[in-house]
Motif scaffolding. Sequence first.
Motif, PDB file in Angstrom:
ATOM      1  N   ALA A   1     -65.704 -94.010 -17.854  1.00 16.53           N
ATOM      2  CA  ALA A   1     -67.140 -93.804 -17.676  1.00 16.53           C
ATOM      3  C   ALA A   1     -67.511 -92.336 -17.860  1.00 16.53           C
ATOM      4  CB  ALA A   1     -67.575 -94.279 -16.293  1.00 16.53           C
ATOM      5  N   ARG A   2     -68.518 -92.093 -18.699  1.00 19.89           N
ATOM      6  CA  ARG A   2     -69.125 -90.775 -18.928  1.00 19.89           C
ATOM      7  C   ARG A   2     -68.230 -89.803 -19.701  1.00 19.89           C
ATOM      8  NH1 ARG A   2     -70.788 -92.766 -14.263  1.00 19.89           N
ATOM      9  NH2 ARG A   2     -69.051 -91.963 -13.051  1.00 19.89           N
ATOM     10  N   VAL A   3     -67.071 -90.255 -20.196  1.00 22.94           N
ATOM     11  CA  VAL A   3     -66.178 -89.385 -20.957  1.00 22.94           C
ATOM     12  C   VAL A   3     -66.259 -89.738 -22.442  1.00 22.94           C
ATOM     13  CG1 VAL A   3     -63.780 -88.705 -21.379  1.00 22.94           C
ATOM     14  CG2 VAL A   3     -64.616 -88.970 -19.040  1.00 22.94           C
ATOM     15  N   GLU A   4     -66.503 -88.724 -23.273  1.00 18.02           N
ATOM     16  CA  GLU A   4     -66.582 -88.888 -24.722  1.00 18.02           C
ATOM     17  C   GLU A   4     -65.653 -87.879 -25.398  1.00 18.02           C
ATOM     18  OE1 GLU A   4     -71.381 -89.975 -24.784  1.00 18.02           O
ATOM     19  OE2 GLU A   4     -70.644 -88.066 -25.574  1.00 18.02           O
ATOM     20  N   ILE A   5     -65.275 -88.192 -26.635  1.00 14.11           N
ATOM     21  CA  ILE A   5     -64.462 -87.274 -27.444  1.00 14.11           C
ATOM     22  C   ILE A   5     -65.218 -86.967 -28.729  1.00 14.11           C
ATOM     23  CG2 ILE A   5     -62.272 -86.911 -28.642  1.00 14.11           C
ATOM     24  CD1 ILE A   5     -61.035 -89.029 -26.780  1.00 14.11           C
TER      25      ILE A   5
ATOM     26  N   LEU B   1     -55.233 -91.092 -18.887  1.00  9.36           N
ATOM     27  CA  LEU B   1     -55.574 -92.459 -18.501  1.00  9.36           C
ATOM     28  C   LEU B   1     -55.903 -93.325 -19.708  1.00  9.36           C
ATOM     29  CD1 LEU B   1     -57.833 -91.917 -15.348  1.00  9.36           C
ATOM     30  CD2 LEU B   1     -55.430 -92.627 -15.416  1.00  9.36           C
ATOM     31  N   LEU B   2     -56.279 -92.707 -20.824  1.00 11.33           N
ATOM     32  CA  LEU B   2     -56.566 -93.488 -22.025  1.00 11.33           C
ATOM     33  C   LEU B   2     -55.327 -94.227 -22.526  1.00 11.33           C
ATOM     34  CD1 LEU B   2     -58.846 -90.935 -23.912  1.00 11.33           C
ATOM     35  CD2 LEU B   2     -59.558 -93.002 -22.682  1.00 11.33           C
ATOM     36  N   ASP B   3     -54.148 -93.737 -22.160  1.00  7.80           N
ATOM     37  CA  ASP B   3     -52.900 -94.426 -22.512  1.00  7.80           C
ATOM     38  C   ASP B   3     -52.471 -95.414 -21.430  1.00  7.80           C
ATOM     39  OD1 ASP B   3     -52.521 -93.028 -24.962  1.00  7.80           O
ATOM     40  OD2 ASP B   3     -51.803 -91.283 -23.819  1.00  7.80           O
ATOM     41  N   ARG B   4     -53.204 -95.438 -20.325  1.00 13.04           N
ATOM     42  CA  ARG B   4     -52.901 -96.369 -19.228  1.00 13.04           C
ATOM     43  C   ARG B   4     -54.207 -97.020 -18.764  1.00 13.04           C
ATOM     44  NH1 ARG B   4     -50.799 -91.579 -17.595  1.00 13.04           N
ATOM     45  NH2 ARG B   4     -52.051 -91.547 -15.699  1.00 13.04           N
ATOM     46  N   PRO B   5     -54.803 -97.845 -19.616  1.00  9.63           N
ATOM     47  CA  PRO B   5     -56.138 -98.383 -19.326  1.00  9.63           C
ATOM     48  C   PRO B   5     -56.234 -99.165 -18.031  1.00  9.63           C
ATOM     49  CG  PRO B   5     -55.103 -99.519 -21.183  1.00  9.63           C
ATOM     50  CD  PRO B   5     -54.270 -98.321 -20.909  1.00  9.63           C
ATOM     51  N   ASP B   6     -55.143 -99.745 -17.585  1.00  6.73           N
ATOM     52  CA  ASP B   6     -55.185-100.509 -16.340  1.00  6.73           C
ATOM     53  C   ASP B   6     -55.455 -99.620 -15.123  1.00  6.73           C
ATOM     54  OD1 ASP B   6     -54.665-102.769 -17.789  1.00  6.73           O
ATOM     55  OD2 ASP B   6     -52.525-102.872 -17.266  1.00  6.73           O
ATOM     56  N   GLU B   7     -55.241 -98.309 -15.270  1.00  6.30           N
ATOM     57  CA  GLU B   7     -55.423 -97.398 -14.146  1.00  6.30           C
ATOM     58  C   GLU B   7     -56.805 -96.743 -14.129  1.00  6.30           C
ATOM     59  OE1 GLU B   7     -52.276 -94.554 -14.149  1.00  6.30           O
ATOM     60  OE2 GLU B   7     -50.679 -96.070 -14.328  1.00  6.30           O
ATOM     61  N   VAL B   8     -57.579 -96.939 -15.185  1.00  6.27           N
ATOM     62  CA  VAL B   8     -58.845 -96.218 -15.334  1.00  6.27           C
ATOM     63  C   VAL B   8     -59.798 -96.473 -14.175  1.00  6.27           C
ATOM     64  CG1 VAL B   8     -60.981 -96.109 -16.688  1.00  6.27           C
ATOM     65  CG2 VAL B   8     -58.763 -95.979 -17.829  1.00  6.27           C
ATOM     66  N   SER B   9     -59.999 -97.726 -13.823  1.00  5.18           N
ATOM     67  CA  SER B   9     -61.022 -98.038 -12.813  1.00  5.18           C
ATOM     68  C   SER B   9     -60.707 -97.436 -11.454  1.00  5.18           C
ATOM     69  CB  SER B   9     -61.190 -99.557 -12.689  1.00  5.18           C
ATOM     70  OG  SER B   9     -59.974-100.157 -12.267  1.00  5.18           O
ATOM     71  N   VAL B  10     -59.425 -97.279 -11.139  1.00  8.77           N
ATOM     72  CA  VAL B  10     -59.036 -96.739  -9.834  1.00  8.77           C
ATOM     73  C   VAL B  10     -58.988 -95.213  -9.847  1.00  8.77           C
ATOM     74  CG1 VAL B  10     -57.202 -96.647  -8.103  1.00  8.77           C
ATOM     75  CG2 VAL B  10     -57.758 -98.815  -9.220  1.00  8.77           C
TER      76      VAL B  10
END
Length: 294
Positions: free
Chosen positions: A25-29, A143-152
Amino acid sequence: MSKIDDLKLLTLPHAHQLQTITPIARVEIMKLEQPTTLQPVIYEPVVCLVLQGGKRAVIGDRVLHYTAGDYFVAAAEVAAMGQITEATPDRPFLAVNLLLDPYVITKVLLDAPKGKEPAKPAGFVATSADDQMMDAWRRMVSLLDRPDEVSVLSPMIEREILFRLLQGPSGFLLRQLTGSENRLSSIRKAMSWIRSHFAEPIRVEELAAIAGMSPSVFHKHFKAVTALSPIQYQKQIRLHEARSRLAQAPADAAGVAFSIGYESASQFSREYKRLFGLSPARDARQLQAMNSQG
């Protein structure tokens, strides 16, 4: 390997286009492979950390240069001219953006030390990121390489990035972005009114009343925040709106000019070309061609 190089290597595989919206959320490249000319832009509240290449922002009479390891913070809807100054296919311009959410900043502020408001707060600042800021961004991008962890994990890391910003030179900007009783917040009320009523004539006295200031104090602080006078800011908003309308549907330049508040089509055409580099008609054809290709 330096922290900036490490962060760059983590980010590059996820930079798929000019602007990549990430699952965080709110992160762009941002990624560009060649320099650009100065282009008009309205910065939304954001922090932009440059990882590679260089960028220049011209805001009123102020010029900001920032390169790898520097970050830019805008806490108001600033009208500017932006330019990528360093970029090649082998070494593209690369940056990560965090869109600033006043609600999230407010929650961080509850636990952060209070800072002092400057006498004439600007709406933007550029400075170098320290090691703690780099470390927080590294953990966020990883976290982009570990998407399952993003929400936490991403909300906690976002709070840390904001905390680091609050402790640095841009801290007063973030504090004022959330405040209801400070100068930047008061000026943003007037800026919001201009954006909502861009086609209407404006009077400094009325805007000053919206901001709760005397006309002379209002004019001084408006210029400090935006680097523009209220009339100049309104002109920028009008011209950006004109371009948006020309891009969305065919329309004659005169009709657009009158719809956004201009009384003279020739004056509109001159000012449009001065800002965007092309006449309204030529720019409209280019924009519509780009839209049809997309």
